[in-house]
Design a protein around this motif. Structure first.
Motif, PDB file in Angstrom:
ATOM      1  N   HIS A  92      -0.861  -4.056   2.229  1.00 35.64           N
ATOM      2  CA  HIS A  92      -0.663  -3.804   3.783  1.00 35.64           C
ATOM      3  C   HIS A  92      -1.571  -4.661   4.603  1.00 35.64           C
ATOM      4  O   HIS A  92      -2.763  -5.284   4.025  1.00 35.64           O
ATOM      5  N   HIS A 145      -3.825  -4.120   8.046  1.00 31.82           N
ATOM      6  CA  HIS A 145      -4.514  -3.202   9.258  1.00 31.82           C
ATOM      7  C   HIS A 145      -4.723  -3.949  10.359  1.00 31.82           C
ATOM      8  O   HIS A 145      -5.334  -5.229  10.473  1.00 31.82           O
ATOM      9  N   HIS A 202      -4.986  -5.924   2.651  1.00 33.52           N
ATOM     10  CA  HIS A 202      -5.375  -5.401   1.468  1.00 33.52           C
ATOM     11  C   HIS A 202      -4.438  -5.386   0.420  1.00 33.52           C
ATOM     12  O   HIS A 202      -3.115  -5.111   0.662  1.00 33.52           O
TER      13      HIS A 202
HETATM   14 ZN    ZN Z   1      -6.007  -0.722   3.408  1.00 40.95          ZN
END
Ligand code: ZN
Length: 208
Positions: free
Chosen positions: A141, A143, A188
């Protein structure tokens, strides 16, 4: 070609060119866990508190001195670190390789979506906790703060494709966009995903 289609293509190409100019940082998440206060006290003793050893990029999140041993049906993994503060649920984030080591069939999930995920046992210095669910492989993902999401033209829970890695061992990953007031621009990946494309902490990537 219709005028409408031509306009759509122009917009999409312009968007890709804009996004190419805005590389973002990628960090690699090693296996770790989040937990409730209740679970923490069972593992580390009544009244114990997490010790912050390093602030993470995501605001308010920190790596702790406290670690546990994870136990599955086939094996154990020691020194798995707590990321605090406490949450309202227990969540253990593993790579697929970790799952094979432990003998756990964890589903790929976004953070917080632990209902019906895999069972796992946590062993701390003060006790052992057998969780009926909580083990996941985190969906890779990015952020975003809402302002950053607007800049990149992405929405919360949207999937986008990113180009990452150094050619010729580069590649394209589908990643989930997570947009929240208390988040900050950062992608990440887990250790398997990073190793597959030779990605190191602090490398950059672009959205396609
Ligand atoms: Zn994360």
């Amino acid at each position: 070609m219709s005028e409408e289609l031509a306009k759509k293509i122009t917009e999409r190409v312009a968007q890709r060119m804009e996004r190419e100019k805005m590389p973002f940082v990628v960090n690699v998440s090693n296996r770790h866990f989040h937990c409730t206060k209740e679970t923490f006290e069972k593992l580390f003793g009544a009244g114990a508190l997490p010790t912050n050893i390093r602030d993470l990029i995501q605001p308010g999140q920190y790596a702790c001195r406290e670690t546990v041993t994870l136990k599955g049906t086939k094996g154990e993994i020691k020194k798995v670190r707590l990321i605090a503060p406490f949450r309202s649920y227990d969540q253990i984030e593993l790579s697929r390789t970790d799952c094979h080591t432990l003998g756990i069939d964890a589903p790929v999930r976004d953070s917080g979506n632990v209902k019906g995920s895999a069972p796992i046992t946590l062993i701390g210095p003060a006790g052992e906790v057998k969780l009926p669910e909580g083990a996941i492989v985190q969906m890779r993902h990015i952020h975003f703060h809402p302002r950053e999401a607007e800049k990149y033209g992405v929405k919360n829970m949207e999937y986008v494709k990113i180009r990452i890695g150094t050619p010729p061992r580069d590649g394209v990953y589908t990643v989930l966009c997570r947009v929240r007031e208390d988040m900050k621009l950062e992608c990440h990946l887990d250790t398997d995903e990073a190793n597959a494309l030779n990605v190191k902490n602090g490398d950059t990537s672009i959205i396609l």
